[in-house]
Design an enzyme around this catalytic site. Structure first.
Site, PDB file in Angstrom:
ATOM      1  CE  LYS A  82      -2.470   0.563   3.695  1.00 13.93           C
ATOM      2  NZ  LYS A  82      -1.239   1.717   3.877  1.00 13.93           N
ATOM      3  NE  ARG A 131      -3.710   2.797  11.368  1.00 17.57           N
ATOM      4  CZ  ARG A 131      -2.716   2.553  11.028  1.00 17.57           C
ATOM      5  NH1 ARG A 131      -2.993   1.294  10.302  1.00 17.57           N
ATOM      6  NH2 ARG A 131      -1.557   3.267  10.691  1.00 17.57           N
ATOM      7  NE  ARG A 151      12.740  -8.362   9.083  1.00 14.51           N
ATOM      8  CZ  ARG A 151      13.940  -7.789   9.165  1.00 14.51           C
ATOM      9  NH1 ARG A 151      14.196  -7.759   7.700  1.00 14.51           N
ATOM     10  NH2 ARG A 151      15.152  -8.183   9.787  1.00 14.51           N
ATOM     11  NE  ARG A 192      14.765  -9.243  14.089  1.00 15.22           N
ATOM     12  CZ  ARG A 192      15.255  -8.780  13.632  1.00 15.22           C
ATOM     13  NH1 ARG A 192      15.972  -8.326  14.708  1.00 15.22           N
ATOM     14  NH2 ARG A 192      14.768  -8.380  12.469  1.00 15.22           N
ATOM     15  NE  ARG A 197       3.092  -7.668  13.466  1.00  8.97           N
ATOM     16  CZ  ARG A 197       4.186  -8.580  13.809  1.00  8.97           C
ATOM     17  NH1 ARG A 197       5.221  -8.928  14.725  1.00  8.97           N
ATOM     18  NH2 ARG A 197       5.359  -8.741  12.470  1.00  8.97           N
TER      19      ARG A 197
END
Ligand SMILES: [Zn+2]
Length: 223
Positions: free
Chosen positions: A19, A94, A133, A166, A177
């Site tokens: 976005k 949001r 990642r 991580r 999340r």
């Protein structure tokens, strides 16, 4: 002066959908002011506008800036010369409460959200983009499963140390999340669909193709 409000475009997309990148490209191509609410807060606080001072008070107390204050900042932003052709909102609203407040504030000024392009990317793809990642133990050299894999799986190209993820980058964390954010996003998407201004584009492809679809969705003939 109550000059007419320019175009108001609400760009929607999940984290990892591209976005921010598209917002920059589109605002440049269409001459719209790119408005990310974080930048809006920072500018108002820096310039010490009365709204900036109000917002800073909330932030200093560790409280959320109320939607009404954010909306006032947006309306002030709309009145600036570079927003003459309109604005492209990135990261706001949001949730549906914010969408409703925005709608009402614009209606009071004789405006409306013209179009809400939605960069649609399936959840599994978002998890892969956001969660791939890995970093090396020796020096934290970064890798990504999709965009920058190491030559030997699990081993750093530079120093041969082990790669690990991580907690923040592990698929389960990323997914949890993301789920929270997608819940609110889905409701905002429904809100604009009901208003008849939603234009979904397939965000799984390359940046240029997605830009092309977004430009088509934003063409005046379409709006
Ligand atoms: Zn390394």
């Amino acid at each position: 002066m109550t000059a007419s409000i320019g175009r108001v475009v609400v760009l929607l997309g999940a984290p990892g959908a591209g976005k921010g990148t598209q917002a920059q490209i589109l605002s440049e191509k269409l001459g719209l002011a790119h408005v990310a609410t974080g930048d809006l807060f920072r500018a108002a606080v820096r310039d010490e506008t009365s709204l900036g001072v109000t917002a800073k008070g909330y932030m200093d107390r560790g409280e959320l800036v109320p939607d009404a204050v954010t909306i006032e900042m947006l309306l002030e932003r709309l009145a600036k010369p570079d927003a003459e052709k309109g604005i492209l909102l990135d990261g706001f609203p949001r949730n549906t409460a914010q969408a409703e407040v925005l709608d009402k504030a614009l209606a009071d000024k004789g405006g409306r959200v013209d179009v809400a392009p939605y960069i649609e990317v399936p959840e599994a793809d978002l998890v892969a983009r956001l969660g791939g990642r890995w970093i090396c133990r020796a020096a934290g050299h970064p890798y990504h499963e999709q965009t920058k894999p190491s030559i030997t799986p699990g081993i750093c190209d530079v120093d041969g140390s082990e790669l690990y993820q991580r907690t923040d980058d592990q698929p389960a964390t990323v997914q949890a999340r993301l789920r929270q954010q997608l819940g609110a996003l889905d409701l905002v998407v429904d809100f604009y669909r009901t208003k008849g201004v939603l234009k979904a584009v397939d965000g799984r492809r390359g940046i240029d193709l997605v830009t092309g679809d977004l430009l088509a969705a934003l063409a005046p003939a379409n709006g």
